[in-house]
Write a protein that holds these residues in place. Structure first.
Motif, PDB file in Angstrom:
ATOM      1  N   GLU A  29      -2.581  -0.238  -5.649  1.00  0.00           N
ATOM      2  CA  GLU A  29      -1.930   1.065  -5.582  1.00  0.00           C
ATOM      3  C   GLU A  29      -2.584   1.976  -4.556  1.00  0.00           C
ATOM      4  O   GLU A  29      -1.909   2.745  -3.857  1.00  0.00           O
ATOM      5  CB  GLU A  29      -1.930   1.716  -6.967  1.00  0.00           C
ATOM      6  CG  GLU A  29      -1.125   0.928  -7.993  1.00  0.00           C
ATOM      7  CD  GLU A  29      -1.012   1.644  -9.328  1.00  0.00           C
ATOM      8  OE1 GLU A  29      -1.196   2.880  -9.365  1.00  0.00           O
ATOM      9  OE2 GLU A  29      -0.724   0.980 -10.337  1.00  0.00           O
ATOM     10  N   ASP A  30      -3.909   1.927  -4.450  1.00  0.00           N
ATOM     11  CA  ASP A  30      -4.609   2.772  -3.474  1.00  0.00           C
ATOM     12  C   ASP A  30      -4.178   2.421  -2.053  1.00  0.00           C
ATOM     13  O   ASP A  30      -4.022   3.306  -1.198  1.00  0.00           O
ATOM     14  CB  ASP A  30      -6.122   2.610  -3.622  1.00  0.00           C
ATOM     15  CG  ASP A  30      -6.653   3.220  -4.911  1.00  0.00           C
ATOM     16  OD1 ASP A  30      -5.976   4.119  -5.460  1.00  0.00           O
ATOM     17  OD2 ASP A  30      -7.728   2.808  -5.364  1.00  0.00           O
ATOM     18  N   LEU A  33      -0.681   3.915  -1.337  1.00  0.00           N
ATOM     19  CA  LEU A  33      -0.753   5.358  -1.084  1.00  0.00           C
ATOM     20  C   LEU A  33      -1.382   5.649   0.266  1.00  0.00           C
ATOM     21  O   LEU A  33      -0.944   6.553   0.988  1.00  0.00           O
ATOM     22  CB  LEU A  33      -1.530   6.043  -2.208  1.00  0.00           C
ATOM     23  CG  LEU A  33      -0.871   6.020  -3.589  1.00  0.00           C
ATOM     24  CD1 LEU A  33      -1.781   6.648  -4.629  1.00  0.00           C
ATOM     25  CD2 LEU A  33       0.472   6.752  -3.563  1.00  0.00           C
ATOM     26  N   LEU A  36       1.022   5.314   3.119  1.00  0.00           N
ATOM     27  CA  LEU A  36       2.007   6.383   3.235  1.00  0.00           C
ATOM     28  C   LEU A  36       1.506   7.524   4.110  1.00  0.00           C
ATOM     29  O   LEU A  36       2.289   8.214   4.760  1.00  0.00           O
ATOM     30  CB  LEU A  36       2.375   6.925   1.853  1.00  0.00           C
ATOM     31  CG  LEU A  36       3.242   6.035   0.971  1.00  0.00           C
ATOM     32  CD1 LEU A  36       3.401   6.664  -0.401  1.00  0.00           C
ATOM     33  CD2 LEU A  36       4.600   5.807   1.606  1.00  0.00           C
ATOM     34  N   ALA A  40       2.993  12.310   2.950  1.00  0.00           N
ATOM     35  CA  ALA A  40       3.922  11.864   1.915  1.00  0.00           C
ATOM     36  C   ALA A  40       4.040  12.897   0.798  1.00  0.00           C
ATOM     37  O   ALA A  40       3.043  13.497   0.380  1.00  0.00           O
ATOM     38  CB  ALA A  40       3.453  10.532   1.337  1.00  0.00           C
ATOM     39  N   HIS A  42       4.886  14.034  -3.169  1.00  0.00           N
ATOM     40  CA  HIS A  42       4.558  13.420  -4.453  1.00  0.00           C
ATOM     41  C   HIS A  42       5.672  12.476  -4.895  1.00  0.00           C
ATOM     42  O   HIS A  42       5.413  11.412  -5.458  1.00  0.00           O
ATOM     43  CB  HIS A  42       4.324  14.507  -5.501  1.00  0.00           C
ATOM     44  CG  HIS A  42       3.062  15.282  -5.267  1.00  0.00           C
ATOM     45  ND1 HIS A  42       2.667  16.303  -6.087  1.00  0.00           N
ATOM     46  CD2 HIS A  42       2.099  15.162  -4.308  1.00  0.00           C
ATOM     47  CE1 HIS A  42       1.516  16.798  -5.646  1.00  0.00           C
ATOM     48  NE2 HIS A  42       1.169  16.126  -4.571  1.00  0.00           N
ATOM     49  N   ASP A  44       7.700  10.832  -2.885  1.00  0.00           N
ATOM     50  CA  ASP A  44       7.593   9.637  -2.045  1.00  0.00           C
ATOM     51  C   ASP A  44       6.543   8.677  -2.608  1.00  0.00           C
ATOM     52  O   ASP A  44       6.739   7.458  -2.617  1.00  0.00           O
ATOM     53  CB  ASP A  44       7.181  10.004  -0.617  1.00  0.00           C
ATOM     54  CG  ASP A  44       8.282  10.695   0.167  1.00  0.00           C
ATOM     55  OD1 ASP A  44       9.461  10.573  -0.229  1.00  0.00           O
ATOM     56  OD2 ASP A  44       7.959  11.361   1.174  1.00  0.00           O
ATOM     57  N   SER A  45       5.430   9.237  -3.065  1.00  0.00           N
ATOM     58  CA  SER A  45       4.316   8.409  -3.525  1.00  0.00           C
ATOM     59  C   SER A  45       4.699   7.568  -4.732  1.00  0.00           C
ATOM     60  O   SER A  45       4.464   6.353  -4.764  1.00  0.00           O
ATOM     61  CB  SER A  45       3.111   9.300  -3.863  1.00  0.00           C
ATOM     62  OG  SER A  45       2.634   9.979  -2.707  1.00  0.00           O
ATOM     63  N   GLU A  48       7.423   4.885  -3.779  1.00  0.00           N
ATOM     64  CA  GLU A  48       6.914   3.737  -3.031  1.00  0.00           C
ATOM     65  C   GLU A  48       6.040   2.836  -3.893  1.00  0.00           C
ATOM     66  O   GLU A  48       6.027   1.616  -3.716  1.00  0.00           O
ATOM     67  CB  GLU A  48       6.153   4.210  -1.795  1.00  0.00           C
ATOM     68  CG  GLU A  48       7.049   4.776  -0.710  1.00  0.00           C
ATOM     69  CD  GLU A  48       8.194   3.829  -0.357  1.00  0.00           C
ATOM     70  OE1 GLU A  48       7.930   2.628  -0.092  1.00  0.00           O
ATOM     71  OE2 GLU A  48       9.354   4.279  -0.362  1.00  0.00           O
ATOM     72  N   LEU A  49       5.318   3.419  -4.836  1.00  0.00           N
ATOM     73  CA  LEU A  49       4.535   2.597  -5.767  1.00  0.00           C
ATOM     74  C   LEU A  49       5.463   1.757  -6.639  1.00  0.00           C
ATOM     75  O   LEU A  49       5.207   0.570  -6.880  1.00  0.00           O
ATOM     76  CB  LEU A  49       3.641   3.481  -6.630  1.00  0.00           C
ATOM     77  CG  LEU A  49       2.386   4.031  -5.938  1.00  0.00           C
ATOM     78  CD1 LEU A  49       1.740   5.110  -6.801  1.00  0.00           C
ATOM     79  CD2 LEU A  49       1.388   2.914  -5.652  1.00  0.00           C
ATOM     80  N   SER A  81       2.327  15.813 -11.319  1.00  0.00           N
ATOM     81  CA  SER A  81       2.179  16.752 -10.218  1.00  0.00           C
ATOM     82  C   SER A  81       1.843  18.117 -10.806  1.00  0.00           C
ATOM     83  O   SER A  81       2.655  18.709 -11.522  1.00  0.00           O
ATOM     84  CB  SER A  81       3.477  16.820  -9.405  1.00  0.00           C
ATOM     85  OG  SER A  81       3.367  17.755  -8.357  1.00  0.00           O
TER      86      SER A  81
END
Length: 209
Positions: A29-30, A33, A36, A40, A42, A44-45, A48-49, A81
């Motif tokens: 996952e890191d 991110l 991106l 990017a 929040h 988007d993050s 994409e994950l 968030s």
């Protein structure tokens, strides 16, 4: 098929009439991110994950030829968030307690990215993504209550260090949005994604899939 180890997501899907197989993704996952970049959003993050998780499982299914006929793989990722920061799982008691002290009495948005991939005869036939956002109003637990909650271990492996459907529910004063999304997977959004792929959610009830 659910590309997640989350028992809460599995529970939501089972309660909604399906019996999905589970294949846990092995995504870094890191790294996702980092790729991106700092620009990017929040949304988007988490999207994409979720996409990376679904595609990781799909690639193994296609490689192994494990699922003949039609199948759907669903990947999800949830993060909180709050105050301009995107918060994931705390992992340690100290981090979980600090997060609760910082967010008590505050408001945050739980974002859950979703990715549905349709497989047909072992090949990818379509993909749909979306993000669910639900506003949460956190209560103001005392320091003693926070320490007791953290000591249960529940908040350590969940996004934002809280649950809605567990012990953390005592400290959530209200939500604006989809409760299933807060638990881990939005049923209305998932239905929309499946519909866009030509998958009838009612058929999943009867098939148990």
């Amino acid at each position: 098929m659910l590309a997640s180890a989350s028992p809460a997501r599995l529970s939501v899907l089972r309660a909604a009439g399906t019996s999905p197989l589970v294949s846990v993704s092995q995504v870094d996952e890191d790294a996702v991110l980092a790729a991106l970049g700092p620009g990017a959003t929040h949304e988007d993050s988490v999207t994409e994950l979720a996409r990376a998780k679904a595609r990781d499982v799909v690639s193994r299914i296609v490689s192994d030829g494990a699922v003949p006929g039609r199948a759907v793989v669903i990947g999800c990722d949830s993060m909180l968030s709050i105050d301009g920061e995107l918060v994931g799982k705390p992992h340690t008691p100290d981090v979980a307690a600090a997060r609760w002290r910082a967010m008590r009495g505050r408001t945050g948005r739980l974002l859950t990215g979703h990715c549905a991939v349709l497989l047909d005869d072992g090949a990818v036939a379509g993909e749909a993504v979306g993000t669910g956002a639900t506003t949460l109003r956190f209560g103001a637990p005392s320091d003693a209550e926070i320490e007791a909650y953290v000591a249960t271990g529940e908040p350590l492996q969940v996004a934002g260090a809280f649950t809605l459907d567990g012990l953390g529910g005592w400290f959530i004063e209200g939500i604006d949005g989809d409760p299933s999304s807060v638990i881990g997977i939005s049923l209305p959004l998932t239905r929309d994604l499946l519909t866009s792929l030509g998958v009838d959610v009612i058929a999943l009830w009867t098939a148990g899939g």
